[in-house]
Every structure is written in structure tokens, then in C-alpha cells.
Enzyme design. Structure first.
Site, PDB file in Angstrom:
ATOM      1  N   VAL A  74       0.805  -1.219   0.000  1.00 37.80           N
ATOM      2  CA  VAL A  74       0.000   0.000   0.000  1.00 37.80           C
ATOM      3  C   VAL A  74       0.844   1.278   0.000  1.00 37.80           C
ATOM      4  CG1 VAL A  74      -0.232   0.303   2.514  1.00 37.80           C
ATOM      5  CG2 VAL A  74      -2.134   0.942   0.992  1.00 37.80           C
ATOM      6  N   TYR A  75       2.146   1.181   0.269  1.00 36.74           N
ATOM      7  CA  TYR A  75       3.007   2.377   0.276  1.00 36.74           C
ATOM      8  C   TYR A  75       3.289   2.806  -1.164  1.00 36.74           C
ATOM      9  CZ  TYR A  75       4.292   0.928   5.087  1.00 36.74           C
ATOM     10  OH  TYR A  75       4.291   0.550   6.413  1.00 36.74           O
TER      11      TYR A  75
END
Length: 316
Positions: free
Chosen positions: A52-53
Site C-alpha cells: 500500500v506504500y
């Protein structure tokens, strides 16, 4: 660099993990490459990221951090076995929920491997609890990835003591391997969620522990002393709540130890974590080489019993 065993995972890491949440957000690709070169060049070997980064940054979709790490691995020519790559699964990547279902884990790991340009992930973490999915289903998915050679070890993040114990019991009942590592929020200010039952369980079961928000979003660097200091800063909004009496006590204690040792407040806050018996290594990120050089000094800083006690008391 003296490596530490990450619990019973079979992995060994240096006492500081680089936080890859900045890649593709506050550190562009070129800067990220320079930081990773310097970090590994100094003898450190573990890099933490997640699928998700940095999805939260305008224009990003998620996966940007993994993609930068993958390009660096390919470009640097560093031997793959010299780097411990840690990434996570379970955040909302567009499916509308935190998701630890088998079908999502099996899909997500392929996406992460592609972005990372590698054939295996060293440590794969369930990023968040997913109350809609049984632990057995999640554990079986992780175990299948280990069996397939796509993952070397797996663990979890953001579980409390009750949830971690429940995951152990579910795994044992199903004849599956347990989570071998935990990534909790833990720092000089935020202590209640880890200290006590959760830390005791991690020590009892010999889990590897890598802490996130180790510098409390930058508060423990000492650069945020007033609300005015937070204005216009990327992480400013996340720091304001630390500016209370407890926060000021902690800063005062850090200042005292800094005067005694010549170390920076950030180095001291990380060294405090490194000295905790339940912690394998803290995660910390940097956006510049000077900042990184300071953080890595924490691995060579030994705090006295009196200094540890003073910090413990300030943040109690």
C-alpha cells in the site's frame, strides 16, 4: 555489523530497519537509491515496505515503494541474500476493505514480487487484523507461499495480545505454522499498546519484533517543540497530539541524555528501543543522507542503566 536473530524465522537482521514508507512519497527515486546504497553500505540489511506504500500520496496508486526497491535491487547489483526484504499484505488496495482472504493474499504476493523484481520475499506480514477472515485461512495462505518458495517467513502487524494468542491457537489446531514475527507500534511515547501482555507473549514465544513509528512521526527527533513547529510540515498533523505534558517530559529527558552523550535525540530514542529485550530492531525512515547517517549511529550507542531508567520514567 552484529546481526540479531529475528525470532525463530531463520532470518537475521541488523538492529535498525529502513522504513520504505518514504519511497515514492517524500523521497523520489534518485534519493531513494542513494539512501538504500548508503544504508546497506553501512552494514545494515533489512528494508521494510508494504504493497500500500505510498497510496496516500496524490497521484499514487500503491506499490510505489515496492517498485523503487525493486529497481534498486536490480540496479545496485547487491547480492539478493544480503538484503532482507519485508513487505505486507492486507491493506485496501482498491478492493474496499482490509483483506486477508486466501485469494487476495495469493494475488497480492504476485503483484509485490513483480514490483520488487525478485523471486521471493524474506518476511511477509499480514498488515492489519481482518475480522471477516478466519486465522486458519490466512495462515494456510501464508504457509502455501512458504512451501512454494515465494516467501521465507511470515508474520503480522497491528495485533494485540488477544489476537496474537488466538492466531497461535488457530494455527496449532489446524496444524499450520504460526506467525513468526510481529510489527507493533512502539516508541518512547506510545508504549501501552505493546508493553505488558503483548511484549510478554512475544518474548515467551520468541517472536521477532520490529517496531514502527519508532520516532513517533518525527516527534522524538526533538524538532517539534511547539504547534508552530508542525505547521507546513508533511507529518505535522500527526505530531500535534504529542505536544502535551508527557511529550514535554520525554523531550526534556532526551535533551538531558543528549547533553551527556553527544548523541541526537533521534539516536537516543532508537537506542532505547534497541535495548528493550522484546525488540529485535526498530524501523526508522530518512529522506536525506545526513539524516540517515545520524539514525544509523543509534546502533553503536549504548545507554546506561540510569539513562534508560530516566527515559522509562519520562514516558511512563
Amino acid at each position: 555489523m552484529q546481526l540479531r536473530a529475528l525470532g525463530k524465522t531463520g532470518l537475521s537482521i541488523a538492529p535498525l530497519v529502513f522504513g520504505g514508507n518514504v519511497f515514492g512519497w517524500t523521497a523520489d527515486e534518485r534519493t531513494s537509491f542513494d539512501l538504500l546504497d548508503a544504508f546497506t553500505g553501512a552494514g545494515f540489511n533489512a528494508i521494510d515496505t508494504a504493497d500500500v506504500y505510498s497510496r496516500w500520496a496524490p497521484g499514487n496508486q500503491g506499490g510505489e515503494s515496492e517498485a523503487i526497491i525493486g529497481k534498486w535491487l536490480k540496479r545496485s547489483g547487491i547480492a539478493r541474500d544480503r538484503v532482507v526484504v519485508i513487505t505486507k499484505v492486507g491493506s485496501d488496495m482498491g478492493q474496499g476493505r482490509r483483506d486477508l482472504r486466501r485469494r487476495w493474499i495469493v494475488e497480492a504476493v504476485e503483484n509485490s514480487l513483480k514490483r520488487l523484481q525478485t523471486d521471493h520475499i524474506d518476511l511477509y506480514l499480514s498488515h492489519w487484523p481482518d475480522p471477516e477472515t478466519p486465522y486458519e485461512e490466512t495462515m494456510e495462505a501464508h504457509a502455501s507461499l512458504v512451501k512454494a518458495g515465494k516467501v521465507r517467513a511470515f508474520g503480522a502487524s497491528n495485533l494485540d495480545a488477544g489476537q496474537l494468542q488466538a492466531s497461535f491457537e488457530a494455527a496449532d489446531k489446524a496444524g499450520l505454522p504460526r506467525y513468526g514475527a510481529l510489527q507493533p507500534e512502539y516508541n518512547l511515547y506510545d508504549r501501552a499498546g505493546f508493553e505488558g501482555a503483548l511484549a510478554d507473549l512475544c518474548r515467551k514465544e520468541d517472536l521477532g519484533v520490529i517496531t514502527y513509528y519508532s520516532l513517533a512521526s518525527g516527534f522524538l527527533t526533538g524538532k517539534y517543540r511547539t504547534k508552530a513547529d508542525t505547521e507546513g510540515r508533511t507529518r505535522g498533523e500527526g505530531v500535534v497530539h504529542y505536544l502535551d505534558d508527557k511529550g514535554r517530559r520525554i523531550l526534556a529527558a532526551l535533551d538531558t541524555v543528549a547533553a551527556d552523550t553527544g548523541a541526537t535525540q533521534a539516536e537516543i530514542a532508537l537506542a532505547w528501543l534497541m535495548a528493550k529485550p522484546a525488540v529485535t530492531a526498530p524501523i526508522a525512515s530518512a529522506t536525506g543522507l545526513g539524516q540517515l547517517a545520524s539514525l544509523t549511529k543509534a546502533a553503536t550507542l549504548t545507554l546506561s542503566a540510569e539513562q534508560m531508567a530516566a527515559l522509562d520514567t519520562a514516558g511512563a
